[in-house]
Scaffold this active site. Sequence first.
Site, PDB file in Angstrom:
ATOM      1  N   LYS A  73     -14.458  21.823 -31.486  1.00  0.00           N
ATOM      2  CA  LYS A  73     -13.513  20.887 -30.873  1.00  0.00           C
ATOM      3  C   LYS A  73     -14.016  20.417 -29.521  1.00  0.00           C
ATOM      4  O   LYS A  73     -13.788  19.268 -29.145  1.00  0.00           O
ATOM      5  CB  LYS A  73     -12.121  21.516 -30.746  1.00  0.00           C
ATOM      6  CG  LYS A  73     -11.434  21.630 -32.098  1.00  0.00           C
ATOM      7  CD  LYS A  73      -9.979  22.004 -31.977  1.00  0.00           C
ATOM      8  CE  LYS A  73      -9.358  22.102 -33.362  1.00  0.00           C
ATOM      9  NZ  LYS A  73      -8.019  22.673 -33.358  1.00  0.00           N
ATOM     10  N   LYS A  75     -14.995  21.159 -43.984  1.00  0.00           N
ATOM     11  CA  LYS A  75     -13.679  21.510 -44.534  1.00  0.00           C
ATOM     12  C   LYS A  75     -12.724  20.313 -44.392  1.00  0.00           C
ATOM     13  O   LYS A  75     -12.876  19.492 -43.469  1.00  0.00           O
ATOM     14  CB  LYS A  75     -13.117  22.761 -43.865  1.00  0.00           C
ATOM     15  CG  LYS A  75     -12.749  22.565 -42.454  1.00  0.00           C
ATOM     16  CD  LYS A  75     -11.959  23.713 -41.874  1.00  0.00           C
ATOM     17  CE  LYS A  75     -11.625  23.290 -40.464  1.00  0.00           C
ATOM     18  NZ  LYS A  75     -10.701  23.886 -39.691  1.00  0.00           N
ATOM     19  N   LYS A  88      -7.424  17.851 -40.418  1.00  0.00           N
ATOM     20  CA  LYS A  88      -6.540  16.825 -39.864  1.00  0.00           C
ATOM     21  C   LYS A  88      -7.308  15.946 -38.881  1.00  0.00           C
ATOM     22  O   LYS A  88      -6.976  14.801 -38.679  1.00  0.00           O
ATOM     23  CB  LYS A  88      -5.398  17.478 -39.084  1.00  0.00           C
ATOM     24  CG  LYS A  88      -4.443  18.279 -39.911  1.00  0.00           C
ATOM     25  CD  LYS A  88      -3.426  18.957 -38.992  1.00  0.00           C
ATOM     26  CE  LYS A  88      -2.730  20.086 -39.699  1.00  0.00           C
ATOM     27  NZ  LYS A  88      -2.118  21.052 -38.804  1.00  0.00           N
TER      28      LYS A  88
HETATM   29  P1  TYM Z   1      -3.900  24.597 -38.569  1.00  0.00           P
HETATM   30  O1  TYM Z   1      -2.671  23.867 -38.126  1.00  0.00           O
HETATM   31  O2  TYM Z   1      -5.215  23.933 -38.339  1.00  0.00           O
HETATM   32  O3  TYM Z   1      -3.813  24.946 -40.104  1.00  0.00           O
HETATM   33  C1  TYM Z   1      -2.668  25.549 -40.690  1.00  0.00           C
HETATM   34  C2  TYM Z   1      -3.120  26.466 -41.820  1.00  0.00           C
HETATM   35  O4  TYM Z   1      -3.863  25.723 -42.796  1.00  0.00           O
HETATM   36  C3  TYM Z   1      -5.096  26.397 -43.075  1.00  0.00           C
HETATM   37  N1  TYM Z   1      -6.132  25.377 -43.368  1.00  0.00           N
HETATM   38  C4  TYM Z   1      -6.866  25.358 -44.500  1.00  0.00           C
HETATM   39  N2  TYM Z   1      -6.877  26.158 -45.582  1.00  0.00           N
HETATM   40  C5  TYM Z   1      -7.748  25.842 -46.588  1.00  0.00           C
HETATM   41  N3  TYM Z   1      -8.599  24.770 -46.540  1.00  0.00           N
HETATM   42  C6  TYM Z   1      -8.616  23.946 -45.464  1.00  0.00           C
HETATM   43  N4  TYM Z   1      -9.447  22.892 -45.436  1.00  0.00           N
HETATM   44  C7  TYM Z   1      -7.727  24.234 -44.384  1.00  0.00           C
HETATM   45  N5  TYM Z   1      -7.482  23.618 -43.185  1.00  0.00           N
HETATM   46  C8  TYM Z   1      -6.507  24.345 -42.581  1.00  0.00           C
HETATM   47  C9  TYM Z   1      -5.419  27.139 -41.785  1.00  0.00           C
HETATM   48  O5  TYM Z   1      -6.313  28.201 -42.018  1.00  0.00           O
HETATM   49  C10 TYM Z   1      -4.040  27.594 -41.339  1.00  0.00           C
HETATM   50  O6  TYM Z   1      -3.697  28.810 -41.988  1.00  0.00           O
HETATM   51  N6  TYM Z   1      -4.675  27.951 -34.939  1.00  0.00           N
HETATM   52  C11 TYM Z   1      -3.908  27.666 -36.127  1.00  0.00           C
HETATM   53  C12 TYM Z   1      -2.399  27.687 -35.911  1.00  0.00           C
HETATM   54  C13 TYM Z   1      -1.849  28.952 -35.331  1.00  0.00           C
HETATM   55  C14 TYM Z   1      -1.687  30.183 -36.008  1.00  0.00           C
HETATM   56  C15 TYM Z   1      -1.073  31.055 -35.065  1.00  0.00           C
HETATM   57  C16 TYM Z   1      -1.981  30.619 -37.320  1.00  0.00           C
HETATM   58  C17 TYM Z   1      -1.384  29.123 -34.064  1.00  0.00           C
HETATM   59  N7  TYM Z   1      -0.906  30.358 -33.904  1.00  0.00           N
HETATM   60  C18 TYM Z   1      -0.783  32.358 -35.418  1.00  0.00           C
HETATM   61  C19 TYM Z   1      -1.683  31.936 -37.642  1.00  0.00           C
HETATM   62  C20 TYM Z   1      -1.082  32.796 -36.692  1.00  0.00           C
HETATM   63  C21 TYM Z   1      -4.257  26.276 -36.616  1.00  0.00           C
HETATM   64  O7  TYM Z   1      -4.687  25.452 -35.853  1.00  0.00           O
HETATM   65  O8  TYM Z   1      -3.915  26.056 -37.925  1.00  0.00           O
END
Ligand code: TYM
Length: 328
Positions: A111, A193, A196
């Site tokens: 990022k 991957k 968003k």
């Molecule tokens: P975020 O918002 O990017 O994604 C949310 C969830 O989606 C999963 N994910 C994917 N799984 C499979 N294939 C993909 N291409 C893919 N892209 C995203 C992510 O692994 C996630 O589970 N930092 C985290 C948010 C967060 C969080 C937390 C998660 C903040 N605090 C505490 C768990 C526990 C994030 O940016 O997820």
Amino acid sequence: MTRAFSGIQPTGDVHLGNYLGAVRRWVDDQHDVDSIFCVVDLHALTIPKDPEVLRSKTLQLAQLLVACGLEPETCTLFVQSHVPEHSGLAWLMECTASFGELSRMVQFKDKSDRNDFVSAGLFTYPALQAADILLYDTDVVPVGDDQRQHIELARDVATRFNNRCGSDVLVVPEHVIPPVGARIMDLQNPGDKMSKSLDSPQGTVLVLDDPKTIEKKIKRAVTDTDNEVRFDVADKPGVSNLLSILGAATGRDPEALADDYEMYGPLKADTAEAVVELLRPVQQRFADLVDDPATTTQILSTGAAKAREIASATLDRAQRAVGLLSPS
Ligand code: TYM
């Protein structure tokens, strides 16, 4: 009862990777584990956002999570900034994580390379994520594969915190990553991957894309030069990604599925159909909820009150353990 906690950012639009890698698991398991889910709006601030867009995306994401099947009477759903304890524990975690550990986070490197302005918050983001998890005495964190490193950091930080305080103040969590669907790749660039933030609208299937758009994106997915259907992520990333999507959507093993296909065309057609059918009920429920923000606002307010009860007790415990003078 085992407690699960997970979060999702209100940035961009929810895509098939978020759904298959995380959200669907939350929905499936909510009756078996004590489940707490959070729309992490504070995390979204690490990269500058238009305030109005952030506000509406936060509500829309909560509506979509309910449409995906999270049941407010079964699980706890809330917005991170509604529970101020997250910022409180994050500071303690920032003082427990090391600069070296945070510097090694792959997502920070990614990022920060892609943004001109790199905020201090982007760097300390995993400490806030650790606080999110640790506030709830979480046993398991259901996430996609890309969050593995962040959860490992949360474990290390919790262990160090406990060692420094000389007692088990914080519960050390485990990640739970699904066997299929944990890493859904971009349909146009199967080496990246699905994301968003990547600028690849044709490679990203959104949960709210209409059936024709989903079909078009999947039928135009980049495959590999020969015509053999085989599950081999290194050699055949495009085809393997389609097999993973079809496998995750139908509950079948991607390797076994490969035996059912001799050509790419039918594989793409079946994958598109499976995804359309999987998302159809979600889209229908979302259409009912979207014009009724009051229902979701009420769910979030109840959720924040429930979350706060647990979070305030943990923060109080952690603050005392570290030596802060208690106000009363
Ligand atoms: P975020 O918002 O990017 O994604 C949310 C969830 O989606 C999963 N994910 C994917 N799984 C499979 N294939 C993909 N291409 C893919 N892209 C995203 C992510 O692994 C996630 O589970 N930092 C985290 C948010 C967060 C969080 C937390 C998660 C903040 N605090 C505490 C768990 C526990 C994030 O940016 O997820």
